[in-house]
Design an enzyme around this catalytic site. Structure first.
Site, PDB file in Angstrom:
ATOM      1  N   LYS A   8       2.300  -3.389   7.253  1.00  0.00           N
ATOM      2  CA  LYS A   8       2.540  -3.517   5.805  1.00  0.00           C
ATOM      3  C   LYS A   8       3.966  -3.055   5.477  1.00  0.00           C
ATOM      4  O   LYS A   8       4.661  -3.679   4.666  1.00  0.00           O
ATOM      5  CB  LYS A   8       1.513  -2.694   5.009  1.00  0.00           C
ATOM      6  CG  LYS A   8       0.096  -3.221   5.040  1.00  0.00           C
ATOM      7  CD  LYS A   8      -0.097  -4.586   4.418  1.00  0.00           C
ATOM      8  CE  LYS A   8       0.136  -4.627   2.934  1.00  0.00           C
ATOM      9  NZ  LYS A   8      -0.243  -5.958   2.350  1.00  0.00           N
ATOM     10  N   TYR A  22      -1.904  -0.817  11.108  1.00  0.00           N
ATOM     11  CA  TYR A  22      -2.033  -1.470   9.793  1.00  0.00           C
ATOM     12  C   TYR A  22      -0.853  -1.122   8.890  1.00  0.00           C
ATOM     13  O   TYR A  22      -0.143  -2.003   8.395  1.00  0.00           O
ATOM     14  CB  TYR A  22      -3.361  -1.060   9.114  1.00  0.00           C
ATOM     15  CG  TYR A  22      -3.354  -1.304   7.623  1.00  0.00           C
ATOM     16  CD1 TYR A  22      -3.329  -2.605   7.115  1.00  0.00           C
ATOM     17  CD2 TYR A  22      -3.348  -0.237   6.708  1.00  0.00           C
ATOM     18  CE1 TYR A  22      -3.301  -2.835   5.731  1.00  0.00           C
ATOM     19  CE2 TYR A  22      -3.320  -0.464   5.340  1.00  0.00           C
ATOM     20  CZ  TYR A  22      -3.293  -1.767   4.859  1.00  0.00           C
ATOM     21  OH  TYR A  22      -3.252  -1.989   3.502  1.00  0.00           O
ATOM     22  N   THR A  28       0.818  -1.217   0.000  1.00  0.00           N
ATOM     23  CA  THR A  28       0.000   0.000   0.000  1.00  0.00           C
ATOM     24  C   THR A  28       0.849   1.262   0.000  1.00  0.00           C
ATOM     25  O   THR A  28       1.987   1.244   0.499  1.00  0.00           O
ATOM     26  CB  THR A  28      -0.894  -0.019   1.258  1.00  0.00           C
ATOM     27  OG1 THR A  28      -1.494   1.250   1.435  1.00  0.00           O
ATOM     28  CG2 THR A  28      -0.101  -0.332   2.530  1.00  0.00           C
ATOM     29  N   ASP A  29       0.281   2.350  -0.487  1.00  0.00           N
ATOM     30  CA  ASP A  29       0.979   3.647  -0.424  1.00  0.00           C
ATOM     31  C   ASP A  29       1.094   4.152   1.019  1.00  0.00           C
ATOM     32  O   ASP A  29       1.872   5.072   1.298  1.00  0.00           O
ATOM     33  CB  ASP A  29       0.271   4.698  -1.298  1.00  0.00           C
ATOM     34  CG  ASP A  29      -1.194   4.907  -0.965  1.00  0.00           C
ATOM     35  OD1 ASP A  29      -1.712   4.257  -0.037  1.00  0.00           O
ATOM     36  OD2 ASP A  29      -1.833   5.743  -1.641  1.00  0.00           O
ATOM     37  N   GLU A  30       0.310   3.558   1.927  1.00  0.00           N
ATOM     38  CA  GLU A  30       0.317   4.046   3.318  1.00  0.00           C
ATOM     39  C   GLU A  30       1.657   3.819   4.016  1.00  0.00           C
ATOM     40  O   GLU A  30       1.902   4.400   5.077  1.00  0.00           O
ATOM     41  CB  GLU A  30      -0.795   3.379   4.117  1.00  0.00           C
ATOM     42  CG  GLU A  30      -2.158   3.731   3.603  1.00  0.00           C
ATOM     43  CD  GLU A  30      -3.262   3.362   4.556  1.00  0.00           C
ATOM     44  OE1 GLU A  30      -2.983   3.047   5.723  1.00  0.00           O
ATOM     45  OE2 GLU A  30      -4.416   3.388   4.121  1.00  0.00           O
TER      46      GLU A  30
HETATM   47  P1  NAD Z   1      -9.635  -7.415   2.289  1.00  0.00           P
HETATM   48  O1  NAD Z   1      -9.636  -7.177   3.750  1.00  0.00           O
HETATM   49  O2  NAD Z   1     -10.862  -7.113   1.505  1.00  0.00           O
HETATM   50  O3  NAD Z   1      -9.255  -8.935   1.984  1.00  0.00           O
HETATM   51  C1  NAD Z   1      -8.232  -9.596   2.665  1.00  0.00           C
HETATM   52  C2  NAD Z   1      -8.352 -11.071   2.363  1.00  0.00           C
HETATM   53  O4  NAD Z   1      -7.276 -11.750   3.031  1.00  0.00           O
HETATM   54  C3  NAD Z   1      -9.653 -11.707   2.873  1.00  0.00           C
HETATM   55  O5  NAD Z   1     -10.181 -12.568   1.900  1.00  0.00           O
HETATM   56  C4  NAD Z   1      -9.214 -12.490   4.108  1.00  0.00           C
HETATM   57  O6  NAD Z   1     -10.023 -13.627   4.386  1.00  0.00           O
HETATM   58  C5  NAD Z   1      -7.797 -12.891   3.719  1.00  0.00           C
HETATM   59  N1  NAD Z   1      -6.944 -13.157   4.887  1.00  0.00           N
HETATM   60  C6  NAD Z   1      -6.776 -12.372   5.985  1.00  0.00           C
HETATM   61  N2  NAD Z   1      -5.920 -12.967   6.849  1.00  0.00           N
HETATM   62  C7  NAD Z   1      -5.522 -14.135   6.276  1.00  0.00           C
HETATM   63  C8  NAD Z   1      -4.650 -15.171   6.659  1.00  0.00           C
HETATM   64  N3  NAD Z   1      -3.995 -15.127   7.829  1.00  0.00           N
HETATM   65  N4  NAD Z   1      -4.464 -16.216   5.819  1.00  0.00           N
HETATM   66  C9  NAD Z   1      -5.128 -16.269   4.636  1.00  0.00           C
HETATM   67  N5  NAD Z   1      -5.991 -15.321   4.225  1.00  0.00           N
HETATM   68  C10 NAD Z   1      -6.178 -14.265   5.030  1.00  0.00           C
HETATM   69  O7  NAD Z   1      -8.392  -6.588   1.754  1.00  0.00           O
HETATM   70  P2  NAD Z   1      -8.203  -5.805   0.367  1.00  0.00           P
HETATM   71  O8  NAD Z   1      -8.710  -4.431   0.532  1.00  0.00           O
HETATM   72  O9  NAD Z   1      -8.684  -6.661  -0.724  1.00  0.00           O
HETATM   73  O10 NAD Z   1      -6.594  -5.719   0.316  1.00  0.00           O
HETATM   74  C11 NAD Z   1      -5.833  -6.772  -0.246  1.00  0.00           C
HETATM   75  C12 NAD Z   1      -4.371  -6.404  -0.214  1.00  0.00           C
HETATM   76  O11 NAD Z   1      -4.159  -5.212  -0.958  1.00  0.00           O
HETATM   77  C13 NAD Z   1      -3.817  -6.130   1.177  1.00  0.00           C
HETATM   78  O12 NAD Z   1      -2.519  -6.649   1.241  1.00  0.00           O
HETATM   79  C14 NAD Z   1      -3.794  -4.620   1.280  1.00  0.00           C
HETATM   80  O13 NAD Z   1      -2.791  -4.188   2.155  1.00  0.00           O
HETATM   81  C15 NAD Z   1      -3.479  -4.250  -0.153  1.00  0.00           C
HETATM   82  N6  NAD Z   1      -3.954  -2.938  -0.586  1.00  0.00           N
HETATM   83  C16 NAD Z   1      -5.247  -2.565  -0.420  1.00  0.00           C
HETATM   84  C17 NAD Z   1      -5.694  -1.351  -0.905  1.00  0.00           C
HETATM   85  C18 NAD Z   1      -7.151  -0.915  -0.773  1.00  0.00           C
HETATM   86  O14 NAD Z   1      -7.497   0.182  -1.178  1.00  0.00           O
HETATM   87  N7  NAD Z   1      -8.040  -1.740  -0.239  1.00  0.00           N
HETATM   88  C19 NAD Z   1      -4.792  -0.498  -1.551  1.00  0.00           C
HETATM   89  C20 NAD Z   1      -3.455  -0.897  -1.685  1.00  0.00           C
HETATM   90  C21 NAD Z   1      -3.053  -2.132  -1.217  1.00  0.00           C
HETATM   91  O1  DAU Z   2      -4.187   3.831   0.487  1.00  0.00           O
HETATM   92  C1  DAU Z   2      -4.392   2.464   0.424  1.00  0.00           C
HETATM   93  C2  DAU Z   2      -5.223   1.999   1.596  1.00  0.00           C
HETATM   94  O2  DAU Z   2      -6.554   2.420   1.338  1.00  0.00           O
HETATM   95  C3  DAU Z   2      -5.156   0.493   1.820  1.00  0.00           C
HETATM   96  O3  DAU Z   2      -3.859   0.154   2.183  1.00  0.00           O
HETATM   97  C4  DAU Z   2      -6.139   0.060   2.907  1.00  0.00           C
HETATM   98  O4  DAU Z   2      -6.159  -1.352   2.997  1.00  0.00           O
HETATM   99  C5  DAU Z   2      -7.523   0.544   2.532  1.00  0.00           C
HETATM  100  O5  DAU Z   2      -8.457   0.223   3.555  1.00  0.00           O
HETATM  101  C6  DAU Z   2      -7.504   2.058   2.310  1.00  0.00           C
HETATM  102  O6  DAU Z   2      -7.216   2.754   3.560  1.00  0.00           O
HETATM  103  P1  DAU Z   2      -8.010   4.059   4.027  1.00  0.00           P
HETATM  104  O7  DAU Z   2      -7.905   4.145   5.488  1.00  0.00           O
HETATM  105  O8  DAU Z   2      -7.611   5.237   3.200  1.00  0.00           O
HETATM  106  O9  DAU Z   2      -9.512   3.632   3.544  1.00  0.00           O
HETATM  107  P2  DAU Z   2     -10.943   3.773   4.225  1.00  0.00           P
HETATM  108  O10 DAU Z   2     -11.929   3.293   3.215  1.00  0.00           O
HETATM  109  O11 DAU Z   2     -11.008   3.176   5.575  1.00  0.00           O
HETATM  110  O12 DAU Z   2     -11.097   5.352   4.382  1.00  0.00           O
HETATM  111  C7  DAU Z   2     -10.955   6.229   3.272  1.00  0.00           C
HETATM  112  C8  DAU Z   2     -11.046   7.663   3.812  1.00  0.00           C
HETATM  113  O13 DAU Z   2     -12.390   7.908   4.257  1.00  0.00           O
HETATM  114  C9  DAU Z   2     -10.168   7.913   5.011  1.00  0.00           C
HETATM  115  O14 DAU Z   2      -9.646   9.237   4.927  1.00  0.00           O
HETATM  116  C10 DAU Z   2     -11.108   7.800   6.215  1.00  0.00           C
HETATM  117  C11 DAU Z   2     -12.433   8.278   5.649  1.00  0.00           C
HETATM  118  N1  DAU Z   2     -13.672   7.672   6.205  1.00  0.00           N
HETATM  119  C12 DAU Z   2     -13.720   6.306   6.322  1.00  0.00           C
HETATM  120  C13 DAU Z   2     -14.867   5.687   6.769  1.00  0.00           C
HETATM  121  C14 DAU Z   2     -14.950   4.181   6.929  1.00  0.00           C
HETATM  122  C15 DAU Z   2     -14.761   8.473   6.507  1.00  0.00           C
HETATM  123  O15 DAU Z   2     -14.723   9.710   6.378  1.00  0.00           O
HETATM  124  N2  DAU Z   2     -15.900   7.854   6.928  1.00  0.00           N
HETATM  125  C16 DAU Z   2     -16.005   6.502   7.089  1.00  0.00           C
HETATM  126  O16 DAU Z   2     -17.096   6.017   7.482  1.00  0.00           O
END
Ligand code: NAD
Ligand code: DAU
Length: 342
Positions: free
Chosen positions: A162, A158, A122-124
């Site tokens: 990562k 988190y 992630t960019d985080e």
């Molecule tokens: P998600 O929470 O929707 O899915 C995570 C998946 O991993 C689930 O299916 C869960 O059952 C599985 N999992 C969790 N723990 C596990 C374990 N111990 N063994 C096997 N499986 C396990 O997450 P997502 O949003 O799809 O993110 C997927 C990946 O992408 C993560 O590594 C996250 O850091 C990265 N990522 C997410 C975002 C975003 O915007 N959501 C952006 C950049 C990177």
């Molecule tokens: O940047 C990549 C990341 O993006 C991934 O690594 C994470 O897995 C993914 O969950 C996401 O993280 P954020 O914390 O940015 O996403 P989230 O959807 O939780 O929140 C997006 C923005 O919205 C954040 O600034 C918090 C805000 N927010 C979130 C929720 C759930 C609200 O204002 N209201 C809400 O109810």
């Protein structure tokens, strides 16, 4: 690459990647390794051909299981993680266990069998940037977006786990010659995203007649990318990326949260101020922004789904059409947020 393991392939981004591979690469067989935590859902893989996709329910931290699976694969694409910042503030332990120990177990198996490994991050890991309005020249200068040279500076449990997992990968490349690449992507949106996350939470709130919830003033900026573009980027890096390199994935989608909230409300025929301001997230990162020049210029990748308004409308339609997919969890998710004043 004929056989790949996709960890976390029943979660949001992982399952979209599995759909992408099945559709675009007919000679590839996918083994999904997923623990099916609260965020994993077998239904995300429904309709995919059984001879192309096998689901193995298990933990990435299970040495024996991972050893057996990695022994017979060509590559591991590692998505599995605890992924939600708000959850990591309540209980960091599963984040340390899965994101650090789980990654370690996968790395050791890939080292043993000399298997190609791609690490989805992630960019985080880079922390946050100042808002554009606070930057000279409104943030168009060099150093005002994340690149692969930006120092790591994660804020939450988190993002720190990562970041730690990325560093493990780098060490395994340098010390053991692991054939690995890393990608750091910005915020994804699209179908199958868990309703704890910002965009699906607000869409499903409106569908349930609940007022959407904005943290603080909503000035925080996220760099949105459609999950299909994340999938094509990961495939590009897996097949063309240089070993040991890190690629940042982004599609120039910066929007502040208030604007996204208003876009959702407008698209759902609601007044654009029909939301509540709620307690802000502790340590809330201000702004993320990705410079994806390296990926675009060195590997020739381009995003396709760059019309955010239209992607958002499709996403709203998906949650409207797939109420059965999320309805059972809605009450518990909202009750959990309510305990925090969110
Ligand atoms: P998600 O929470 O929707 O899915 C995570 C998946 O991993 C689930 O299916 C869960 O059952 C599985 N999992 C969790 N723990 C596990 C374990 N111990 N063994 C096997 N499986 C396990 O997450 P997502 O949003 O799809 O993110 C997927 C990946 O992408 C993560 O590594 C996250 O850091 C990265 N990522 C997410 C975002 C975003 O915007 N959501 C952006 C950049 C990177
Ligand atoms: O940047 C990549 C990341 O993006 C991934 O690594 C994470 O897995 C993914 O969950 C996401 O993280 P954020 O914390 O940015 O996403 P989230 O959807 O939780 O929140 C997006 C923005 O919205 C954040 O600034 C918090 C805000 N927010 C979130 C929720 C759930 C609200 O204002 N209201 C809400 O109810």
């Amino acid at each position: 690459m004929k056989n790949i393991i996709v960890t976390g392939g029943a979660g949001f981004i992982g399952s979209n990647f599995v759909h992408y591979v099945v559709k675009n690469h007919p000679d590839v067989h996918v083994t999904v390794l997923d623990k099916l935590t609260y965020a994993g859902n077998e239904a995300n893989l429904a309709g995919l051909p059984k001879d192309r996709v096998e689901l193995v329910v298990g933990d990435i931290a299970d040495f024996e299981l991972v050893d057996q699976l990695v022994a017979k694969t060509d590559a591991v694409v590692h998505y599995a993680a605890e992924s939600h910042n708000d959850n990591s503030l309540k209980d960091p332990f599963p984040f340390v266990q899965t994101n650090l120990i789980g990654t370690y177990v996968l790395l050791e198996a890939c080292r043993k069998y000399k298997v190609r490994y791609h690490h989805v991050s992630t960019d985080e890991v880079y922390g946050d940037l100042p808002l554009r309005e606070d930057l000279p020249g409104h943030g168009e200068g060099e150093g005002e977006k994340f690149t692969d040279k930006t120092p790591y500076n994660p804020s939450s449990p988190y993002s720190s786990t990562k970041a730690g997992s990325d560093l493990l990968v780098r060490a395994w490349v340098r010390s053991f010659g692991l054939q690995a690449t890393i990608s750091n992507c910005s915020n994804n949106y699209g179908p199958y995203q868990h309703i704890e996350k910002f965009i699906p939470r607000q869409i499903t709130n409106v569908l349930m007649g609940i007022k959407p919830k904005l943290y603080g003033e909503g000035k925080n900026v996220r760099d949105w990318i459609h999950t299909n573009d994340h999938s094509s980027a990961v495939w590009t890096i897996l097949t063309k990326g240089e070993i040991g390199e890190t690629y940042l994935i982004g599609a120039d989608g910066e929007e502040d949260n208030k604007t996204v909230m208003e876009m959702i409300l407008t698209a759902m025929s609601q007044p654009k101020d029909a939301y509540d301001h709620v307690t802000d997230r502790a340590g809330h990162d201000l702004r993320y922004a990705i410079d994806s020049t390296k990926l675009r210029e060195e590997l020739g990748w381009q995003p396709e789904f760059t019309n955010f308004e239209s992607g958002l409308k499709d996403t709203i339609q998906w949650y409207t059409d797939n109420k059965d997919w999320w309805i059972a969890e809605k009450e518990a998710v909202e009750n959990s947020y309510a305990k925090n004043g969110q």
